[in-house]
Design a protein around this motif. Structure first.
Motif, PDB file in Angstrom:
ATOM      1  N   GLN A  82      10.148  60.603  79.371  1.00 56.54           N
ATOM      2  CA  GLN A  82      11.459  61.257  79.368  1.00 56.54           C
ATOM      3  C   GLN A  82      11.354  62.728  78.966  1.00 56.54           C
ATOM      4  O   GLN A  82      12.050  63.578  79.524  1.00 56.54           O
ATOM      5  N   LYS A  83      10.496  63.037  78.014  1.00 58.92           N
ATOM      6  CA  LYS A  83      10.361  64.414  77.537  1.00 58.92           C
ATOM      7  C   LYS A  83       9.901  65.332  78.663  1.00 58.92           C
ATOM      8  O   LYS A  83      10.467  66.415  78.880  1.00 58.92           O
ATOM      9  N   ALA A  84       8.874  64.920  79.386  1.00 59.85           N
ATOM     10  CA  ALA A  84       8.364  65.729  80.488  1.00 59.85           C
ATOM     11  C   ALA A  84       9.418  65.903  81.583  1.00 59.85           C
ATOM     12  O   ALA A  84       9.561  66.987  82.165  1.00 59.85           O
ATOM     13  N   VAL A  85      10.149  64.830  81.855  1.00 60.94           N
ATOM     14  CA  VAL A  85      11.210  64.899  82.869  1.00 60.94           C
ATOM     15  C   VAL A  85      12.301  65.877  82.439  1.00 60.94           C
ATOM     16  O   VAL A  85      12.740  66.735  83.219  1.00 60.94           O
ATOM     17  N   ASP A  86      12.746  65.765  81.197  1.00 58.54           N
ATOM     18  CA  ASP A  86      13.803  66.648  80.694  1.00 58.54           C
ATOM     19  C   ASP A  86      13.360  68.113  80.734  1.00 58.54           C
ATOM     20  O   ASP A  86      14.146  69.001  81.100  1.00 58.54           O
ATOM     21  N   GLU A  87      12.117  68.371  80.380  1.00 59.50           N
ATOM     22  CA  GLU A  87      11.611  69.747  80.386  1.00 59.50           C
ATOM     23  C   GLU A  87      11.535  70.304  81.802  1.00 59.50           C
ATOM     24  O   GLU A  87      11.864  71.468  82.040  1.00 59.50           O
ATOM     25  N   ALA A  88      11.111  69.475  82.745  1.00 62.64           N
ATOM     26  CA  ALA A  88      11.020  69.922  84.140  1.00 62.64           C
ATOM     27  C   ALA A  88      12.402  70.218  84.710  1.00 62.64           C
ATOM     28  O   ALA A  88      12.608  71.231  85.389  1.00 62.64           O
ATOM     29  N   VAL A  89      13.373  69.333  84.433  1.00 58.71           N
ATOM     30  CA  VAL A  89      14.739  69.553  84.911  1.00 58.71           C
ATOM     31  C   VAL A  89      15.312  70.829  84.309  1.00 58.71           C
ATOM     32  O   VAL A  89      15.950  71.634  84.998  1.00 58.71           O
ATOM     33  N   ALA A  90      15.076  71.043  83.012  1.00 64.96           N
ATOM     34  CA  ALA A  90      15.576  72.256  82.348  1.00 64.96           C
ATOM     35  C   ALA A  90      14.961  73.508  82.950  1.00 64.96           C
ATOM     36  O   ALA A  90      15.656  74.527  83.150  1.00 64.96           O
ATOM     37  N   GLU A  91      13.666  73.447  83.262  1.00 61.86           N
ATOM     38  CA  GLU A  91      13.000  74.599  83.869  1.00 61.86           C
ATOM     39  C   GLU A  91      13.562  74.895  85.260  1.00 61.86           C
ATOM     40  O   GLU A  91      13.773  76.058  85.633  1.00 61.86           O
ATOM     41  N   LEU A  92      13.815  73.851  86.024  1.00 59.24           N
ATOM     42  CA  LEU A  92      14.384  74.047  87.354  1.00 59.24           C
ATOM     43  C   LEU A  92      15.804  74.601  87.270  1.00 59.24           C
ATOM     44  O   LEU A  92      16.184  75.484  88.047  1.00 59.24           O
ATOM     45  N   LYS A  93      16.593  74.092  86.325  1.00 59.77           N
ATOM     46  CA  LYS A  93      17.967  74.575  86.172  1.00 59.77           C
ATOM     47  C   LYS A  93      17.988  76.040  85.744  1.00 59.77           C
ATOM     48  O   LYS A  93      18.879  76.805  86.147  1.00 59.77           O
ATOM     49  N   LYS A  94      17.013  76.428  84.954  1.00 56.18           N
ATOM     50  CA  LYS A  94      16.931  77.825  84.533  1.00 56.18           C
ATOM     51  C   LYS A  94      16.641  78.726  85.719  1.00 56.18           C
ATOM     52  O   LYS A  94      17.216  79.814  85.853  1.00 56.18           O
ATOM     53  N   ALA A  95      15.758  78.279  86.596  1.00 50.40           N
ATOM     54  CA  ALA A  95      15.405  79.067  87.777  1.00 50.40           C
ATOM     55  C   ALA A  95      16.466  78.983  88.864  1.00 50.40           C
ATOM     56  O   ALA A  95      16.680  79.942  89.613  1.00 50.40           O
ATOM     57  N   LEU A  96      17.134  77.818  88.945  1.00 47.36           N
ATOM     58  CA  LEU A  96      18.122  77.573  90.003  1.00 47.36           C
ATOM     59  C   LEU A  96      19.393  77.025  89.371  1.00 47.36           C
ATOM     60  O   LEU A  96      19.644  75.818  89.389  1.00 47.36           O
ATOM     61  N   PRO A  97      20.222  77.887  88.809  1.00 47.66           N
ATOM     62  CA  PRO A  97      21.410  77.424  88.070  1.00 47.66           C
ATOM     63  C   PRO A  97      22.347  76.537  88.878  1.00 47.66           C
ATOM     64  O   PRO A  97      23.042  75.692  88.320  1.00 47.66           O
ATOM     65  N   LYS A  98      22.390  76.727  90.186  1.00 50.36           N
ATOM     66  CA  LYS A  98      23.299  75.952  91.019  1.00 50.36           C
ATOM     67  C   LYS A  98      22.673  74.666  91.566  1.00 50.36           C
ATOM     68  O   LYS A  98      23.338  73.917  92.294  1.00 50.36           O
ATOM     69  N   ALA A  99      21.426  74.415  91.224  1.00 49.69           N
ATOM     70  CA  ALA A  99      20.733  73.247  91.772  1.00 49.69           C
ATOM     71  C   ALA A  99      21.354  71.942  91.280  1.00 49.69           C
ATOM     72  O   ALA A  99      21.805  71.839  90.137  1.00 49.69           O
ATOM     73  N   GLN A 100      21.362  70.948  92.165  1.00 53.79           N
ATOM     74  CA  GLN A 100      21.837  69.604  91.830  1.00 53.79           C
ATOM     75  C   GLN A 100      20.619  68.750  91.509  1.00 53.79           C
ATOM     76  O   GLN A 100      19.837  68.412  92.399  1.00 53.79           O
ATOM     77  N   LEU A 101      20.462  68.420  90.231  1.00 50.85           N
ATOM     78  CA  LEU A 101      19.237  67.767  89.775  1.00 50.85           C
ATOM     79  C   LEU A 101      19.538  66.527  88.952  1.00 50.85           C
ATOM     80  O   LEU A 101      20.543  66.459  88.255  1.00 50.85           O
ATOM     81  N   GLN A 102      18.654  65.571  89.047  1.00 47.30           N
ATOM     82  CA  GLN A 102      18.711  64.375  88.223  1.00 47.30           C
ATOM     83  C   GLN A 102      17.301  64.026  87.796  1.00 47.30           C
ATOM     84  O   GLN A 102      16.361  64.104  88.600  1.00 47.30           O
ATOM     85  N   GLY A 103      17.119  63.662  86.546  1.00 46.32           N
ATOM     86  CA  GLY A 103      15.807  63.262  86.061  1.00 46.32           C
ATOM     87  C   GLY A 103      15.740  61.774  85.823  1.00 46.32           C
ATOM     88  O   GLY A 103      16.661  61.200  85.247  1.00 46.32           O
ATOM     89  N   VAL A 104      14.652  61.146  86.267  1.00 48.19           N
ATOM     90  CA  VAL A 104      14.464  59.713  86.044  1.00 48.19           C
ATOM     91  C   VAL A 104      13.035  59.483  85.559  1.00 48.19           C
ATOM     92  O   VAL A 104      12.073  59.774  86.287  1.00 48.19           O
ATOM     93  N   ALA A 105      12.911  58.988  84.349  1.00 53.24           N
ATOM     94  CA  ALA A 105      11.593  58.638  83.814  1.00 53.24           C
ATOM     95  C   ALA A 105      11.247  57.215  84.229  1.00 53.24           C
ATOM     96  O   ALA A 105      11.996  56.281  83.937  1.00 53.24           O
ATOM     97  N   ALA A 106      10.132  57.061  84.921  1.00 50.92           N
ATOM     98  CA  ALA A 106       9.687  55.730  85.355  1.00 50.92           C
ATOM     99  C   ALA A 106       8.206  55.805  85.669  1.00 50.92           C
ATOM    100  O   ALA A 106       7.762  56.739  86.346  1.00 50.92           O
ATOM    101  N   ASP A 107       7.450  54.844  85.188  1.00 47.74           N
ATOM    102  CA  ASP A 107       6.013  54.785  85.449  1.00 47.74           C
ATOM    103  C   ASP A 107       5.783  54.041  86.760  1.00 47.74           C
ATOM    104  O   ASP A 107       5.894  52.812  86.826  1.00 47.74           O
ATOM    105  N   LEU A 108       5.466  54.785  87.794  1.00 47.61           N
ATOM    106  CA  LEU A 108       5.369  54.215  89.131  1.00 47.61           C
ATOM    107  C   LEU A 108       4.043  53.522  89.386  1.00 47.61           C
ATOM    108  O   LEU A 108       3.790  53.071  90.508  1.00 47.61           O
ATOM    109  N   ALA A 109       3.219  53.407  88.364  1.00 48.72           N
ATOM    110  CA  ALA A 109       1.978  52.647  88.492  1.00 48.72           C
ATOM    111  C   ALA A 109       2.227  51.150  88.498  1.00 48.72           C
ATOM    112  O   ALA A 109       1.320  50.369  88.787  1.00 48.72           O
ATOM    113  N   THR A 110       3.465  50.768  88.189  1.00 52.44           N
ATOM    114  CA  THR A 110       3.796  49.339  88.120  1.00 52.44           C
ATOM    115  C   THR A 110       4.958  49.006  89.048  1.00 52.44           C
ATOM    116  O   THR A 110       5.782  49.876  89.378  1.00 52.44           O
ATOM    117  N   GLU A 111       5.034  47.755  89.422  1.00 49.39           N
ATOM    118  CA  GLU A 111       6.159  47.298  90.233  1.00 49.39           C
ATOM    119  C   GLU A 111       7.468  47.475  89.473  1.00 49.39           C
ATOM    120  O   GLU A 111       8.487  47.894  90.046  1.00 49.39           O
TER     121      GLU A 111
END
Length: 264
Positions: free
Chosen positions: A41-70
Motif C-alpha cells: 500500500q505504501k508504494a502504491v500511495d507514493e506512486a499515485v501521489a507522484e503522478l497527481k503532483k505531475a498531472l493534477p487533473k489525472a484520474q487515478l486509483q491505487g490498488v495494492a495486490a500481490d499478483l504472484a498469487t491467484e
C-alpha cells in the motif's frame, strides 16, 4: 498524432516504478482513468501521489495486490471489476546460473511473469469483448527471443508471454479487442538501475554511461548502443493502447533498440 483516451479506463500492473509507472503516466496524460498497482500500500500511495503532483487533473486509483498469487489477482479484479485497457507489466528478473536455479524459483517466475497476465486477461477480456473494444498488452522482452544465458528462467517466461498474447489475439478475433506483446530491450528501469549500481564501472562514469557500457558488452547487437529510457518504452505502449492502433493485433512489437538482429 493526438492520442485521446478520454473515457477509457486502464489497469497497469506493477506500476509503482519503472516501465509500469511510465506507462501509467503516459496513459493518464492521454486522458485515461488509470489504476496503479503494486504489492504494498505504501508504494502504491507514493506512486499515485507522484503522478497527481505531475498531472493534477489525472484520474487515478491505487490498488495494492500481490499478483504472484491467484488470491492477489482476484483482489485486484474485485477492486476494479472492468477495464478497457489491461497492461500486464508486473514482472521479476534475477541473474542466476541454470544449475543453481531451484524448482521454486522456476515456479515463482512463472506465477509472477506469466500467470498474473493469464489470470487478469481471463477476468477482463470478456467485458472488453462484450463492449466491442479493448486493449490487452503484455510487457515481454527481447529476452523472449534472445534467451539470456544468465537468466534462462526469465527468458522462458518472456517467450511464454509472446505466445500467450498471440493465442489470445486469435481467440478474440473480430471482436474489436486487440492483444499484443511489447518487447523492450535494455531499459533504465528501477530494477535495472539497481542491478547496474552493483556492477563495477569506470570511476566517475554516469549511470547512462555504465548502462551503455553494459549494452555494448552484453547486448552488442544493439543498434542504438545504449539503454532506452522508460518513457521511450511507454510511448509505444500508449500508442498500442490507443484507437489509432486498431489494426495491430497478435503482434510482438519490439522497442529493443535493435538488439534482436532480425528484419521481421
Amino acid at each position: 498524432m493526438l492520442i485521446d483516451l478520454s473515457g477509457k479506463s486502464a489497469v497497469v500492473t506493477g506500476s509503482t516504478r519503472g516501465i509500469g509507472f511510465a506507462v501509467a503516466k503516459g496513459l493518464a496524460e492521454s486522458g485515461a482513468r488509470v489504476v496503479v498497482n503494486g504489492r504494498g500500500q505504501k508504494a502504491v500511495d507514493e506512486a499515485v501521489a507522484e503522478l497527481k503532483k505531475a498531472l493534477p487533473k489525472a484520474q487515478l486509483q491505487g490498488v495494492a495486490a500481490d499478483l504472484a498469487t491467484e488470491a492477489g489477482c482476484e483482489a485486484l479484479v474485485k477492486a476494479v471489476p472492468t477495464t478497457d485497457i489491461l497492461v500486464n507489466n508486473v514482472g521479476i528478473f534475477n541473474p542466476q546460473d541454470f544449475f543453481e536455479i531451484p524448482d521454486s524459483e522456476w515456479q515463482r517466475f512463472f506465477e509472477v511473469n506469466v500467470m498474473s497476465g493469464v489470470r487478469l486477461t481471463r477476468a477482463y477480456l470478456p467485458g472488453m469483448i462484450d463492449r466491442k473494444w479493448g486493449r490487452v498488452i503484455f510487457i515481454s522482452s527481447e529476452s523472449g527471443l534472445n534467451i539470456p544465458v544468465e537468466m534462462i528462467h526469465y527468458g522462458f517466461t518472456k517467450t511464454a508471454q509472446i505466445s500467450i498474447a498471440r493465442g489470445i489475439a486469435k481467440r478474440a478475433a473480430g471482436t474489436g479487442v486487440t492483444v499484443n506483446s511489447v518487447l523492450p530491450g535494455p531499459t533504465l528501469s528501477d530494477g535495472v538501475v539497481d542491478f547496474l549500481e552493483k556492477m563495477p564501472s569506470e570511476k566517475g562514469a554516469s549511470l547512462e554511461e555504465t548502462a551503455a557500457a553494459f549494452v555494448r558488452q552484453h547486448r552488442p547487437s544493439s543498434i542504438i548502443q545504449r539503454a532506452a529510457s522508460v518513457e521511450e518504452v511507454a510511448n509505444l505502449v500508449v500508442y498500442v493502447a490507443s484507437p489509432q492502433a486498431s489494426a495491430t493485433t497478435g503482434a510482438a512489437l519490439r522497442v529493443d533498440g535493435g538488439v534482436v538482429d532480425s528484419i521481421v
